[in-house]
Design a protein around this motif. Structure first.
Motif, mmCIF file in Angstrom:
data_model
loop_
_atom_site.group_PDB
_atom_site.id
_atom_site.type_symbol
_atom_site.label_atom_id
_atom_site.label_comp_id
_atom_site.label_asym_id
_atom_site.label_seq_id
_atom_site.Cartn_x
_atom_site.Cartn_y
_atom_site.Cartn_z
ATOM 1 N N LEU A 39 1.032 -1.287 -0.163
ATOM 2 C CA LEU A 39 -0.025 -0.100 -0.001
ATOM 3 C C LEU A 39 0.931 1.195 0.085
ATOM 4 O O LEU A 39 0.669 2.441 -0.803
ATOM 5 C CB LEU A 39 -0.961 0.003 1.297
ATOM 6 N N PHE A 40 2.103 1.280 0.861
ATOM 7 C CA PHE A 40 2.889 2.272 1.024
ATOM 8 C C PHE A 40 3.598 2.696 -0.543
ATOM 9 O O PHE A 40 3.604 3.879 -0.922
ATOM 10 C CB PHE A 40 4.057 2.411 1.822
ATOM 11 N N THR A 41 4.007 1.512 -1.254
ATOM 12 C CA THR A 41 4.527 1.723 -2.599
ATOM 13 C C THR A 41 3.406 2.589 -3.394
ATOM 14 O O THR A 41 3.933 3.050 -4.086
ATOM 15 C CB THR A 41 4.873 0.308 -3.136
ATOM 16 N N ALA A 42 2.408 2.009 -3.414
ATOM 17 C CA ALA A 42 1.413 2.304 -4.249
ATOM 18 C C ALA A 42 1.028 3.967 -3.969
ATOM 19 O O ALA A 42 1.024 4.971 -4.606
ATOM 20 C CB ALA A 42 0.051 1.715 -4.372
ATOM 21 N N LYS A 43 0.762 4.213 -2.619
ATOM 22 C CA LYS A 43 0.493 5.435 -2.402
ATOM 23 C C LYS A 43 1.666 6.599 -2.640
ATOM 24 O O LYS A 43 1.476 7.644 -3.226
ATOM 25 C CB LYS A 43 0.382 5.686 -0.824
ATOM 26 N N ALA A 44 2.888 6.038 -2.500
ATOM 27 C CA ALA A 44 4.034 6.887 -2.794
ATOM 28 C C ALA A 44 4.297 7.071 -4.189
ATOM 29 O O ALA A 44 4.794 8.064 -4.738
ATOM 30 C CB ALA A 44 5.313 6.258 -2.212
ATOM 31 N N ALA A 45 4.104 6.183 -4.940
ATOM 32 C CA ALA A 45 4.532 6.053 -6.406
ATOM 33 C C ALA A 45 3.265 6.846 -7.271
ATOM 34 O O ALA A 45 3.552 7.574 -8.335
ATOM 35 C CB ALA A 45 4.710 4.767 -6.983
ATOM 36 N N LEU A 46 2.078 6.735 -6.789
ATOM 37 C CA LEU A 46 0.997 7.589 -7.794
ATOM 38 C C LEU A 46 1.194 8.810 -8.171
ATOM 39 O O LEU A 46 0.989 8.996 -9.290
ATOM 40 C CB LEU A 46 -0.200 7.006 -7.104
ATOM 41 N N PRO A 47 1.601 9.682 -7.215
ATOM 42 C CA PRO A 47 1.757 11.149 -7.692
ATOM 43 C C PRO A 47 2.626 11.055 -8.870
ATOM 44 O O PRO A 47 2.590 11.850 -9.515
ATOM 45 C CB PRO A 47 2.378 11.892 -6.597
ATOM 46 N N PHE A 48 3.582 10.517 -8.663
ATOM 47 C CA PHE A 48 4.821 10.475 -9.699
ATOM 48 C C PHE A 48 4.373 9.759 -11.194
ATOM 49 O O PHE A 48 4.360 10.159 -12.222
ATOM 50 C CB PHE A 48 6.067 9.617 -9.310
ATOM 51 N N LEU A 49 3.572 8.683 -10.932
ATOM 52 C CA LEU A 49 2.828 7.829 -12.130
ATOM 53 C C LEU A 49 1.845 8.742 -12.911
ATOM 54 O O LEU A 49 1.897 8.569 -13.926
ATOM 55 C CB LEU A 49 2.600 6.577 -11.597
ATOM 56 N N LYS A 50 1.110 9.453 -12.199
ATOM 57 C CA LYS A 50 0.172 10.491 -12.680
ATOM 58 C C LYS A 50 0.590 11.470 -13.858
ATOM 59 O O LYS A 50 0.011 11.603 -14.802
ATOM 60 C CB LYS A 50 -0.690 11.201 -11.648
ATOM 61 N N GLU A 51 1.895 11.650 -13.589
ATOM 62 C CA GLU A 51 2.465 12.622 -14.525
ATOM 63 C C GLU A 51 2.903 11.909 -15.752
ATOM 64 O O GLU A 51 3.010 12.469 -16.936
ATOM 65 C CB GLU A 51 3.757 13.064 -13.904
ATOM 66 N N THR A 52 3.064 10.747 -15.844
ATOM 67 C CA THR A 52 3.385 9.859 -17.048
ATOM 68 C C THR A 52 2.377 8.991 -17.436
ATOM 69 O O THR A 52 2.470 8.359 -18.351
ATOM 70 C CB THR A 52 4.725 9.017 -16.740
ATOM 71 N N GLN A 53 1.308 9.108 -16.953
ATOM 72 C CA GLN A 53 0.346 7.851 -17.164
ATOM 73 C C GLN A 53 0.929 6.520 -16.970
ATOM 74 O O GLN A 53 0.732 5.561 -17.856
ATOM 75 C CB GLN A 53 -0.271 7.969 -18.516
ATOM 76 N N GLY A 54 1.531 6.206 -15.893
ATOM 77 C CA GLY A 54 2.247 5.315 -15.703
ATOM 78 C C GLY A 54 1.850 4.014 -15.179
ATOM 79 O O GLY A 54 0.781 3.898 -15.347
ATOM 80 N N HIS A 55 2.373 3.089 -14.854
ATOM 81 C CA HIS A 55 2.054 1.580 -14.472
ATOM 82 C C HIS A 55 2.638 1.034 -13.248
ATOM 83 O O HIS A 55 3.962 1.453 -12.922
ATOM 84 C CB HIS A 55 2.783 0.792 -15.741
ATOM 85 N N LEU A 56 1.657 0.450 -12.551
ATOM 86 C CA LEU A 56 2.092 -0.064 -11.238
ATOM 87 C C LEU A 56 1.824 -1.726 -11.311
ATOM 88 O O LEU A 56 0.864 -2.147 -11.854
ATOM 89 C CB LEU A 56 1.151 0.395 -10.181
#
Length: 224
Positions: A115-132
């Protein structure tokens, strides 16, 4: 060569290290997050400092993951993908004979750490329409007598579907990578008939490199 970036937890061995090697071979740059700093630095030497960055930290600490992602993006630029791969099992199977302290440690890693990985990464991934990517398990798709570990992976599968719907709203993707038994340090002795870590890494890269119009929600691998 993609020029894209991938953050990997549990990167010091097993599936995480195999994914890092395969990603770098395909042109990705990787941030390697785990507690064992010596192993991370060995892997960086193998992959090259231009391609990989050692990010020692504890997956159960939100601040460690946030700081690692900031360091990675400062060094490599925008984040395109993150792989919540860190996990652990239990020595005492079942519920009646299970150890409460072991349950707590496992839940901190397998559930809270993810959960922490998801929460920490989502703000960065939003900028690139990224992938988790999330490491699930065959144990999260079937019922195993009394398995608390299996229940933690059922959480990953359920949450992965929910998160895929959330990320879809802004063009992101979420994939659960669900292997059966994998021959890693997770087990005390070698499992020659198990899936190899590089085979799981291949599944992860398949999902990451799917076409722009394809969202791979789950890759399920079993030993032959």
């Amino acid at each position: 060569m993609t020029g894209k970036t991938l953050f990997i937890t549990g990167a010091s061995s097993g599936i995480g290290a195999a994914t890092a090697r395969m990603a770098v071979a395909r042109g990705w740059r990787v941030g390697l997050f785990a507690r064992r700093e010596d192993r991370l630095r060995d892997l960086v030497r193998e992959l090259g400092a231009d391609n990989a960055l050692a990010l020692p930290g504890d997956v159960t600490q939100m601040a460690d993951q946030q700081a690692a992602l900031q360091r990675m993006t400062d060094a490599f630029g925008p984040l395109h993908a993150a792989f919540a791969n860190a996990g652990r099992g239990l020595d005492a199977p079942g519920t009646e004979w299970g150890e409460v302290d072991e349950w707590q440690d496992m839940i901190r890693i397998n559930i809270l750490g993810l959960l922490f990985t998801a929460k920490a990464a989502l703000p960065f991934l939003k900028e690139t329409q990224g992938h988790l990517l999330l490491t699930g398990s065959a144990a999260g798709r079937i019922h195993i007598k009394g398995s608390v570990y299996g229940a933690s992976k059922w959480f990953v599968h359920g949450y992965g579907g929910n998160l895929a719907e959330e990320m879809r709203e802004w063009g992101g993707r979420c994939t659960v990578i669900a292997p059966g038994m994998v021959d890693t340090e997770f087990f005390d002795e070698a499992k020659p008939k198990a899936i190899r870590p590089d085979e799981v890494a291949g599944a992860a890269l398949y999902a990451l490199e799917a076409g722009d119009h394809a969202a791979v929600r789950e890759v399920f691998l079993m030993p032959r």
